[in-house]
Enzyme design. Structure first.
Site, mmCIF file in Angstrom:
data_model
loop_
_atom_site.group_PDB
_atom_site.id
_atom_site.type_symbol
_atom_site.label_atom_id
_atom_site.label_comp_id
_atom_site.label_asym_id
_atom_site.label_seq_id
_atom_site.Cartn_x
_atom_site.Cartn_y
_atom_site.Cartn_z
ATOM 1 C CG HIS A 103 0.613 7.389 1.032
ATOM 2 N ND1 HIS A 103 -0.640 7.555 0.492
ATOM 3 C CD2 HIS A 103 1.492 7.740 0.073
ATOM 4 C CE1 HIS A 103 -0.518 8.003 -0.744
ATOM 5 N NE2 HIS A 103 0.768 8.112 -1.033
ATOM 6 C CB SER B 239 -6.492 8.002 -2.952
ATOM 7 O OG SER B 239 -5.439 7.586 -2.115
ATOM 8 C CG HIS B 240 -3.281 13.476 -4.116
ATOM 9 N ND1 HIS B 240 -2.738 14.683 -4.426
ATOM 10 C CD2 HIS B 240 -2.249 12.700 -3.703
ATOM 11 C CE1 HIS B 240 -1.421 14.646 -4.223
ATOM 12 N NE2 HIS B 240 -1.112 13.460 -3.790
ATOM 13 C CG ASN B 241 -8.833 10.180 -0.612
ATOM 14 O OD1 ASN B 241 -9.089 10.408 -1.792
ATOM 15 N ND2 ASN B 241 -8.874 8.965 -0.103
ATOM 16 N NE ARG C 237 5.647 12.927 -10.590
ATOM 17 C CZ ARG C 237 4.756 13.849 -10.234
ATOM 18 N NH1 ARG C 237 4.332 14.742 -11.109
ATOM 19 N NH2 ARG C 237 4.287 13.891 -9.007
ATOM 20 C CD GLU D 24 5.297 13.454 0.013
ATOM 21 O OE1 GLU D 24 4.163 13.776 -0.380
ATOM 22 O OE2 GLU D 24 5.494 12.615 0.910
ATOM 23 C CD GLN E 78 3.492 16.652 -6.839
ATOM 24 O OE1 GLN E 78 2.797 16.058 -7.649
ATOM 25 N NE2 GLN E 78 3.895 16.073 -5.713
ATOM 26 C CB SER F 82 -6.778 5.962 0.540
ATOM 27 O OG SER F 82 -6.956 7.123 1.319
#
Lengths: 723, 230
Positions: A49, A94-96, A116, A313, A315, A536
């Site tokens: 990633h 992507s945030h799959n 961001r 991580e 946010q 991704s």
């Protein structure tokens, strides 16, 4: 997966998703075994990633050398010049996997992250788009995921105060256990506000701004985003981050004030790999080092160990590099906007990133090595066997089909029916820029105080890309170009999000390389630079790879904006209907007709040529300045395109001289134009196919359906499944 | 004449309402929620957004922001004061208007143009409109469903100024987008100088945005501020 070791018996590096060879690479760099915190940093920064280790070799194929490109790939967002000192910044991500594990938070934090990336560049985010893939809606779990993702995008985007201007969605079986959530954001800024991420100035300080660091999302990049999924992985919920749009809203305003007042030297958002990534990137890309003191990081939980703090991580955090003279002022701005801030580091001559905790060194690594020395793999690629069978078959189309019957079924398809169920949940009007709202080929935004406008379309076509990754990918670029062109815009820059299966499977790697080639070729054909992208991989669950799903976001630009840009709801009785562009070529591979009516997937999508693409796109851009209705012909072919205009305008059409099969043919690079008069001022191939009038969509010999009936089916396609 | 636009952390429609107010010729000043003085503004706007993240309950934290003391003082003294969407929710929480706003009937956020019918011109928001006039103005809210204990009194005293309707002015369940009691979209106080409503007039302030119907409300408000000042 062949590994049978229980997780707790694996060596530490394997638990963190790192191979034995990669671990040896770390030892070679450091000249010793890594400390625990160091291993944590490398494992995340060298994950697929963060490092693009399987794709980087191929991404050089994309060109970004047009003169209007200000910032190309590699920074947080691509930036292009709009003239008169105005710039636009865009990015897609992507945030799959997080969205499969926890759909609301997965999607919400995807939105937060992409925003961001935009304001990190000094730009105010002005709009969001998305591209979504789910399994069929007749399965309850897919409905739950779809509903959760849409709510998450709405919940975060609306509250953070950035309008969501549209997107696209498809439903197919292979996404049931691996949905896709791609989000794209656009920002605008004046040239003197542009900020980059490379630090300069030894002695400058690094200030962590925003939310407190907690245990959420630890290993999100390495564990969730860089490995295939297996049954039971929903239990990876602790790896999903939790979003707080209120914190992000304050962070946006605080950062924009810092940029306005020129108080920062460089800035980097904290996304994947958190503090490890941000500190090493700002230091490493500036050719410098940094001393970081983890004791000064504001924490949500006091007992976190150094590795957890580095990898978290959490946010809504940013890392700003500022001169010592400005430190107090930056902290005062943070206080005014009610966000936390702590000075956690100092820029050094480097090249080491030295991390302290409790007065001891817990990490001491060459800063640039985390990004620059990541492994690169030229993975084997091989044309997959399924294509032989697919290309040997030919979709069957009834020559004597009843267009009304087919249309009744197509308009009820969730990928064709009205998307208002989705777009109504998104604030799509904030900032008073929205000239063309969701529900058209592209959305169009004015830039207040100028005559400039920006059009955006996100496009993907997973089934067509599956049947021919290269042609399918080129075609989504052309479709997105035509989508922005029908608003009057010229295709100006593109970002791509390449969603693929497991890159260790040669057939998947082949799909990926072919797709990159298709996108790159089509962009060159239109002189559109690729200014950013995301890859991704590992969209594989229980050994099944998703359909290859490249998604593109096209930015179109126009100046002046047409006084009355074409809309789908402006057809009026007495107008003439024209078909502009390519003739139908019998293109039914991956068509809605074959998928829905035949329940089949086969054939080979037709090819496209560069000269035709240029000509048709230019024709649309030109016609947009004097034509009430322009509409790209895509999914469902001419019949669906006509139905959408008729439904939105509330009036019937009489069509002549188009055969039943040609109504549903999906040959690309064509559009409809509806206007008064008996001439259409264009050099592109065009012919009259009918007139506006009556209460029915009348296809002559091919059949007829009342507009009211068609509208009812089309409007209920999503609500009837979701409510 | 100056209109104060109050900005809370999480407010996001402040620039939009300033744009519309300035189109109508007003001078505006944004006032941060931690300020304590509106400096005698001639009119006050609480704009839309998500003040304090809508945490706890919409408007529930905003009412305790330092600036709210002066908002209550000036509003009580008669300064024309309007709350749009989240601003309406804050006015209710602050006790300047009765009732409150709860989640929409279908538990989904609604962003779409709706029709509203003017019920009374006896308010700072509607004085330039006509009773029965139908306006097309975007709605943009999750908690837009108006409720009040004393709904009969509110109706009887003519405090309802705007109601959701069809394009022809018809009011029924089918034209009620969010389940609001009696299709109420906006109300005023007994003194008629404070008004709260859910739709966003700034989003219907230019033809290029699809409608200019919001301007009659903005012009009513500015005319009221001018009158109050005189």
């Amino acid at each position: 997966m062949t590994t049978v070791d229980a997780p707790d018996r694996l060596p530490d590096h394997r638990k963190l998703g790192m191979t034995d060879d990669e671990y040896q690479g770390v030892i070679n760099i450091l000249g010793r075994e890594p400390l625990a915190a160091e291993l944590a940093m490398y494992s995340v920064m060298w994950s697929e990633h963060c490092s693009y280790k399987s794709s980087r070799t191929h991404l050089g194929r994309f060109k970004s050398d047009q003169p209007w490109v200000v910032v190309g790939p590699g920074e947080n967002a691509g930036v292009v010049d709009l003239g008169d000192g105005w710039l636009a910044a865009l990015r897609i991500e992507s945030h799959n996997h997080p969205s499969f594990v926890e759909p609301y938070q997965g999607a919400a934090t995807g939105v937060g992250g992409i925003l961001r990336d935009i304001f990190t560049m000094g730009a105010r985010p002005i709009a969001l788009w998305n591209a979504l893939r789910f399994g069929p809606l007749d399965e309850p779990r897919n409905r739950y995921l779809f509903e959760g993702v849409v709510s998450g995008i709405a919940g975060y985007g609306n509250a953070v105060g950035v309008p969501t201007l549209g997107g696209e969605v498809e439903f197919a079986d292979r996404f049931s256990k691996n949905p896709l959530v791609n989000v794209m954001a656009l920002g605008i800024l004046k040239r003197d506000q542009l900020v980059l991420s490379a630090a300069s100035g030894v002695g400058n300080v690094a200030i962590l701004l925003g939310a407190a660091t907690g245990r959420d999302g630890i290993g999100g990049a390495s564990i969730l985003a860089s490995a295939a999924f297996e049954e039971g992985d929903e239990e990876k919920r602790p790896n999903v981050q939790v979003g707080d749009p209120f914190e992000e809203k304050k962070l946006i305003e605080a950062c924009l004030e810092l940029f306005d007042r020129n108080l920062v030297v460089a800035i980097q958002d904290l996304g994947a790999a958190g503090i490890s990534c941000a500190t090493s990137e700002v230091a490493g890309s500036g050719g410098l080092g940094m001393d970081v003191d983890l004791d000064r990081v504001h924490l949500r939980e006091s007992d976190m160990n150094p590795g957890e703090i580095l990898m978290s991580e959490s946010q809504e955090r940013m890392l700003a590099v500022v001169t010592p003279e400005n430190e107090a002022e930056v902290l005062a701005v943070a206080e005014r906007w009610e966000i936390d801030a702590s000075t956690i580091g100092t820029i050094t001559t480097g090249p080491e990133l030295v991390v302290y905790s409790g007065g001891e060194i817990v990490g001491d690594v060459p800063a640039a090595s985390l990004a620059d020395d990541a492994p690169r793999y030229d993975r084997p690629a091989e044309r997959p066997d399924y294509l032989d069978e697919a290309w040997a078959s030919e979709p069957h189309v009834l020559q004597s089909l009843d267009a009304a019957e087919v249309l009744r079924v197509l308009l009820d398809d969730p990928a064709i029916g009205d998307r208002t169920w989705i777009s109504r949940q998104y604030d799509h009007m904030l900032f008073l820029n929205t000239v063309i709202e969701p529900g058209h080929d592209a959305s169009l935004l004015r830039i207040k105080g100028t005559k400039k406008a920006l059009a955006i379309s996100t496009d993907g076509d997973s089934l067509r890309t599956y049947l021919d990754p290269r042609r399918g990918s080129a075609r989504i670029v052309f479709e997105s170009a035509l989508n922005v062109a029908v608003t009057g815009a010229t295709p100006y820059a593109l970002v791509d999000n390449l969603n693929f299966g497991n890159p260790e499977v040669p057939g998947v790697m082949w799909q990926f390389i072919e797709s990159v080639e298709g996108i790159a070729w089509a962009c060159e054909a239109l002189d559109v630079p690729v200014v950013g992208g995301n890859v991704s991989f590992y969209n594989q669950t229980d050994g099944v790879d998703i359909y290859p799903s490249p998604v593109v976001g096209m930015l179109g630009f126009c100046e002046p904006m047409p006084e009355q840009p074409p809309r789908l709801d402006r057809a009026e009785e007495g107008m003439t209907i024209w078909l502009v562009g390519q003739d139908a070529q019998g293109d039914f591979a991956a068509s809605a007709y074959d998928r829905i009516i035949n329940g089949a997937l086969g054939g080979r999508p037709c090819d496209v040529d560069a000269e035709t693409a240029r000509r048709v796109v230019e024709a649309a851009t030109t016609l947009a300045y004097e034509t009430p209705v322009l509409h790209d012909i895509s999914i469902g072919g001419l019949a669906v395109a006509l139905a959408e205009v008729a439904i939105k305008s509330g009036v019937g059409f009489e069509i002549e001289g188009v055969s039943g099969p040609d109504l549903f043919d999906e040959t690309p690079l064509r559009f409809i134009a509806v206007t008064y008069g008996d001439e259409l001022p264009t050099n592109a191939p065009h012919r009259e196919i009918g007139v506006v009038g009556g209460d029915a969509l009348d296809f002559g010999d091919a059949g007829a359906i009342d507009v009211a009936e068609a509208a009812n089916i089309w409007r209920n396609a999503l609500p009837r499944r979701m409510e | 004449m100056t209109i104060a636009v109050v900005v809370f952390p999480g407010t996001n429609c402040e620039h939009d309402i300033v744009h519309a107010l300035e189109l109508a010729g007003a001078d505006t000043e944004m006032v941060w929620h931690r300020d304590t003085d509106l400096r005698g503004a001639d009119g006050i706007v609480l704009p839309g957004g998500f003040a304090h993240g809508d945490y706890l309950r919409t408007g529930a934290i905003a009412r305790f922001s330092p600036i709210m003391d002066d908002v209550v003082t000036l509003a009580t003294e008669g300064t024309p004061t309007i709350g749009i969407c989240n601003g309406f929710q804050i006015l209710c929480e602050a006790g300047l208007l009765p009732g409150g706003l709860v989640a929409n009937r279908d538990l989904k956020f609604i962003c779409e143009p709706v029709h509203i019918r003017v019920e009374s011109t006896d308010s700072v928001l509607t004085r330039a409109a006509e009773v029965g006039q139908v306006l097309r103005i975007p709605l943009n809210s999750y908690e837009g469903n108006y409720v009040a204990d004393n709904i009969q009194r509110i109706e009887a005293e003519g405090d309802v100024i705007l109601r959701y309707s069809g394009s022809g002015g018809e009011v029924d369940d089918g034209t009620n987008p969010n389940g609001s009691t009696n299709s109420i979209a906006g109300i005023t106080n007994a003194a008629r100088n404070v008004a709260g409503f859910m739709p966003h007039p700034e989003r219907a302030s230019e033809a290029i945005l699809g409608s200019t119907d919001g301007m009659v409300l903005i012009e009513s408000f500015l005319a009221s501020a001018e009158l109050a000042r005189a």
